[in-house]
Design an enzyme around this catalytic site. Structure first.
Site, short mmCIF file in Angstrom:
data_model
loop_
_atom_site.label_atom_id
_atom_site.label_comp_id
_atom_site.label_asym_id
_atom_site.label_seq_id
_atom_site.Cartn_x
_atom_site.Cartn_y
_atom_site.Cartn_z
N ASP B 93 -9.21 -20.77 50.69
CA ASP B 93 -8.00 -20.18 50.12
C ASP B 93 -6.80 -20.94 50.67
O ASP B 93 -6.44 -20.79 51.83
CB ASP B 93 -7.89 -18.70 50.50
N LYS B 156 -4.48 -17.27 43.01
CA LYS B 156 -4.41 -16.04 43.79
C LYS B 156 -2.95 -15.73 44.04
O LYS B 156 -2.15 -16.64 44.28
CB LYS B 156 -5.17 -16.27 45.11
N LYS B 192 -7.33 -13.92 41.42
CA LYS B 192 -7.46 -12.99 42.55
C LYS B 192 -6.11 -12.38 42.92
O LYS B 192 -5.29 -13.04 43.55
CB LYS B 192 -8.05 -13.72 43.77
#
Lengths: 307, 256, 506
Positions: B93, B156, B192
């Protein structure tokens, strides 16, 4: 009495058109309608009130009860960790605010059917009872706690603590004194509460909430729902986050079902019948440490004493 | 579809192990409630999470690229990524350089994402836009497009360190970017939302947005994840409420 | 004694620990201890025990008897009558008559004297009571002799003094006894629980029907013989033996004014539900899953003693057992190591041996429950360590055991095991310790270990538990109120506050 419809919709020229009040429930320090959008109606009017003959009252729902529980739970830590002295001051402030709204409260009780004399007596008694509990706040520990003379080299003591979130099904009558007598002993020790106001005179309950809202009481300590005890009571009795429930109702079947529903979470359930409700009107029997003690937990602490 | 996350300076092996155990068995009394999709941790905690989750299929995601600000030289960020991959992370991430994004230096943002993608190799890359710092939906859309074009497998919303984090509106903007990319290329990019999704009811709102924007294919842990820790217990609580018919207490659910 | 070579075959985790200096506590001592058995040959058990109703020993109308066995040998000790609803009815009637005709009319000072007599007689028969308690229930003789029996007697002595001082107890408020109290007690402290229940009930002017647990009825029956001997008026205390059905009949009886129950939360909930609407008063002392919290600044060696006492006292058959060890992560490995070495020195075996630390598990059923939960802990991935001590071939025994790497969500972290099994979890900050400790529906007890006074009070204020032991654990006293928060029950036993459970205060 004047024709109510005239009074609201068709005031004669030059006569001022009054502004009737919208009655709302009191949750988390805010006045709200039911999430369900439902309502029921109460009637009755009196001199000095701007309201219509028939007033719409929120019909509290299962989800309103849930939201009120969340609000009460959120307020618990802050309220219970205030000093007892501070809680006493806030309750005394409530007494002051009740006194300042004396006339409005009398008017409201009369509107629901009380005689003026009885209404004045009830408001007086309510203010006096608030003063009584205000003064009790920082005495509870002295009356309930103990040092325990245990055998052995230990320092041991037992202290009262708030039980948590207490649901109260308030008596139908007396509408004001009933609320003061059932809510104050619960919150004076640091509990927070979700109250279902009596169905018959919810307007007085809402005015009482306006007193609460202006008396330094933090939002969420007292949450008052209007609606039907037989709908909301079982929801609160089964709700696992509710630590205790006190029901003031002559309805024996409701009392039994609440006691049964509370068992699933070992809830502290105390129910009162008509006789118990009647006692609230008595200056002596209607208040006391016994009402407070029911919703205290006792914590015993041991520590060795040694070098 | 949930990633359990702990990204605190005070993370310890014990905390990470506890979180992993919660990911494996969310509710001991009901083993039918399966494990979460992934656990998201800092790089140093990857080996501990890998060990704890071995053989379970639960993925280990690691934040990298000088998380959460992303304001370090690229070489350090790439090292961060390579080491997290070497330590065993299944997913990376990354954070984009929001400063560059707002300064209009889109090439820098793009190039960094592309370089990180290369450093990831086969490891799955999620690109955190930190939408709460981007200021407008237009910038969010542009950052989404950049992240997708530069090779991100997932986009995300947030690090969880900045408020506002995930919101339904910002999620919709990002889903629309994913949809346009799919229309153009036929390639499916994942989404996400992270931070701020705390209740089952909120999660349902998000699932409806996904379903009605991208269709059923995206209702799958390979293409949609919630980055949320508080959400799991609320979902468990609502499931219990449905099963028993009455409201539950938070103490009934484990606090890891 | 230490043989480091041996460690090579162990698993990775153990190897890592064993690379440190090893004291060699393997559970097999190089010394052989001689047995030191408490003598039992002077005891004469009856072949069968009847019900104690109205001051007489009466055969059950059920005509049924059940055996009570010694869990350490699996051999039967005696047959005990099984009371059915009719027998319970007879007991309640006799309690009612005794209440109406005798006990409620007695001067309080006279009530007190009966209680003093009971306390004294228990002291005189202390050793026999201890031996029978150990034989019937499996607990080590050192515990029954030094804790159960003296504390039980102390409860009668303490409450005797209250009987004629109740006017002082309620701040001048009017009070009255409740009437007939139905009391149902568990098998973990059979005599002590009988004392906790009977003493305050009688002191406050109530009469009693007591149902002991079916696996441990004998000391309550010996207590009945003491009642006969000291001439307690007939019917003031009635003892009906039996299992769940007997208890249910007592709960359901319409002429009982008060139910006091100690036992599982599950049964407690059923009792609470069953008496809804009846107007019966209720106190419940139910299960627990106490957190025992050890901070890095604790006196660790004392803490280890407290941890051991917290979970292995009475084989862990303790509702307030410190069954969840929350240890600050920075000292976790050290505490676990100290704990392992300490536990390896504990002796499991014949409960009648004065040197035994852990006796027998109370029943086969309980042993199976413990085994089941331990298996669940292993299946959930926690790491188990059990003392390598030798266990007797016969009888129900389980080695002292702990689990590390336990998830808060796992069954062994939130279900009451009620056995010698400790679950170890870690925390990082005091706030996290509080959050984890309170993350349970139970709230009976908690322990805190720290040398910092202000921290221990800060913790004590926040722990949702009826008893908080700071730098100690499992301490009890008649003057010290005991009882739970949340689903560990309500009402208190002991102290002035415990009297409220047996009177109606106006």
């Amino acid at each position: 009495m004047a024709n109510p419809s005239k009074r609201v919709s068709a005031a004669p020229a030059r006569q001022r058109l009054s502004i009737p009040k919208a009655y709302k429930m009191y949750v988390g320090g805010a006045f709200i309608r039911s999430e369900s959008g439902r309502y029921y109606q109460v009637s009755g009017m009196t001199k000095g009130s701007a309201d219509a003959e028939v007033v719409n009252i929120p019909l509290g729902s299962r989800k309103d009860a849930r939201d009120a529980v969340l609000a009460g739970k959120a307020a618990l830590h802050g309220w219970s960790s205030r000093t007892a002295f501070n809680r006493g001051q806030i309750l005394y402030r409530l007494a002051e605010v009740l006194e300042s709204r004396h006339e409005e409260l009398v008017t409201s009780l009369v509107r629901a059917g009380a005689t003026e004399r009885d209404a004045i007596d009830e408001v007086n008694a309510s203010v006096d009872r608030a003063v009584w509990y205000a003064g009790l706040a920082d005495k509870i520990s002295a009356l309930v706690a103990s040092h325990n003379p245990v055998s052995g080299p230990h320092f041991g003591f037992t202290l009262p603590e708030a039980m948590g979130l207490v649901a109260v099904l308030a008596p139908e009558s007396p509408a004001l004194l009933g609320l003061v007598s059932t809510i104050l002993p619960v919150i004076v020790s640091g509990n927070t509460t979700v109250v279902v106001a009596g169905e018959r005179d919810p307007r007085t309950a809402v005015i009482f909430c306006e007193c609460l809202a202006t008396s330094d009481l933090p939002g969420g300590v007292v949450n008052v729902l209007t609606g039907r005890a037989q709908d909301l009571g079982p929801q609160l009795a089964k709700h696992r986050e509710v630590n205790a429930l006190e029901a003031w109702t002559p309805d024996a079947a409701l009392r039994t079902s609440l006691e049964r529903d509370g068992a699933g979470s070992v809830k502290r359930v105390k129910t009162h019948d008509a006789q118990g409700i009647a006692a609230l009107r008595d200056e002596q029997r209607g208040q006391g440490l016994t009402y407070v003690e029911r919703f205290l937990e006792l914590k015993t602490i041991w520590h060795p004493a040694g070098i | 579809m949930m990633d359990l996350t702990t990204l605190e300076g005070k993370d310890t092996p014990g905390k990470v192990r506890a979180l992993c155990r919660k990911a494996l068995v969310p509710l001991a009394s009901d083993p039918s409630i399966g494990p979460t999709a992934a656990v998201c941790v800092y790089p140093n905690m990857v080996p501990i999470a890998k060990h704890e989750l071995r053989g379970s299929g639960v993925k280990v995601a690691s934040v990298a690229t000088a998380f959460p600000s992303g304001l370090s030289p690229l070489s350090i960020k790439l090292d961060d990524v390579r080491q997290a991959v070497e330590l065993g992370a299944d997913e990376i991430d990354m954070v984009i350089d929001r400063g560059a994004m707002l300064a209009g230096d889109y090439r820098k943002v793009f190039d960094e994402i592309a370089a990180v993608k290369e450093a990831c190799g086969q490891t799955h890359l999620k690109v955190i836009l930190e939408t709460g710092e981007l200021g407008s939906y237009d910038v969010v859309r542009r950052a989404s497009d950049l992240a997708i074009a530069a090779g991100g497998d997932f986009i995300k919303t947030s690090t969880g360190k900045i408020q506002p984090a995930a919101t339904p509106a910002v999620t919709l903007v990002m889903l629309e970017a994913i949809r346009d990319h799919y229309y153009a290329t036929g390639k499916r990019i994942g989404m996400k939302p992270a931070g701020g999704v705390r209740t089952a009811k909120q999660a349902l709102h998000y699932l409806v947005i996904v379903k009605e924007t991208l269709g059923d294919a995206w209702l799958d842990p390979d293409l949609f994840r919630f980055g949320a820790s508080a959400l799991l217990n609320d979902v468990l609580m609502q499931l219990e409420k449905e099963r028993t018919g009455f409201y539950q207490a938070s103490a009934d659910f484990s606090a890891d | 004694m230490a043989t480091p070579r041996k460690n090579e075959k162990k698993t990775d985790a153990v190897k890592a620990a064993s690379s440190e200096p090893d004291l060699g506590f393997t559970g097999e001592s190089s010394w052989q201890y001689e047995p030191s058995l408490e003598g039992t040959d002077h005891l004469r058990f009856e072949k069968k025990y009847e019900l104690f109703i109205g001051g007489r020993w009466v055969a059950p109308k059920s005509k049924k008897y059940f055996p009570t066995i010694n869990p350490a040998t699996e051999e039967p000790i005696a047959e005990v009558a099984e009371a059915n609803a009719e027998d319970v009815d007879a007991a309640v009637r006799s309690a009612r008559t005794a209440y109406d005709k005798i006990w409620s009319k007695l001067r309080p000072a006279e009530r007190a004297k009966y209680l003093y007599r009971i306390a004294r007689a228990m002291q005189e028969k202390a050793r026999d009571l201890a031996i029978v308690e150990t034989m019937d229930g499996g607990k080590p003789i050192k515990e029954s002799r030094d804790f159960d029996v003296p504390t039980a007697s102390a409860h009668f002595f303490y409450h005797a003094g209250w009987a004629d001082k109740l006017d002082l107890a309620f701040h001048g408020r009017p009070y009255r006894p409740l009437g007939v109290a139905g009391q149902i007690i568990p098998w973990n402290f059979p005599l002590l629980m009988a004392a906790w229940k009977i003493a305050p009930a009688l002191a406050c002017g109530n009469t009693v029907v007591l149902k002991p647990a079916e696996t441990t009825p004998l000391t309550a029956l010996l207590l009945a013989k003491i009642f006969e001997e000291i001439e307690l008026p007939p019917g003031v205390v009635n003892i009906v033996t039996g299992a769940g059905a007997t208890g249910a009949a007592l709960v359901a009886h319409s002429d009982v004014n008060k139910i006091a129950f100690t036992g599982s939360t599950d049964v407690g909930k059923r009792i609470q539900g069953a008496i809804a609407g009846s107007g019966k008063r209720l106190t419940l002392e139910l299960g627990g899953k106490a957190a025992n919290i050890v901070f890095a600044d604790a006196p660790l060696d004392q803490a280890v003693e407290g941890i051991v006492n917290g979970i292995f006292f009475n084989q862990g058959h303790v509702c307030c057992a410190g069954s969840r060890l929350l240890v600050e992560e920075s000292v976790h490995d050290l505490v676990v190591r100290k704990l392992r070495d300490r536990i390896a020195t504990m002796r499991v075996g014949n409960p009648l041996d004065k040197n035994t630390d852990l006796g027998a598990i109370n029943s086969k059923m309980q042993l199976e429950k413990i085994r089941g939960l331990v298996a669940a802990g292993e299946a959930e991935g926690a790491e188990r360590w059990s003392s390598p001590c030798a266990l007797p071939k016969k009888g129900f025994f389980f080695p002292p055991t702990f689990f590390t790497n336990v998830a808060q969500a796992s069954r062994i972290a939130h279900e009451e095991i009620f056995g010698p099994v400790l679950s170890i979890l870690t925390f990082r900050t005091p706030d996290e310790a509080v959050e984890k400790a309170n993350n349970t529906m139970y709230g009976l007890s908690a322990g805190v270990w720290t040398d910092k006074g202000s921290k221990s009070f800060w913790m004590a204020q926040r722990l949702q538990a009826g008893v908080v032991w700071a730098n100690t654990f499992n301490k009890f006293d008649p003057s010290s109120p005991f009882g739970g928060y949340k689903e560990s029950g309500f009402g208190r036993e002991g102290g002035r506050q415990g009297l409220s459970s047996y009177v109606e205060v106006g």
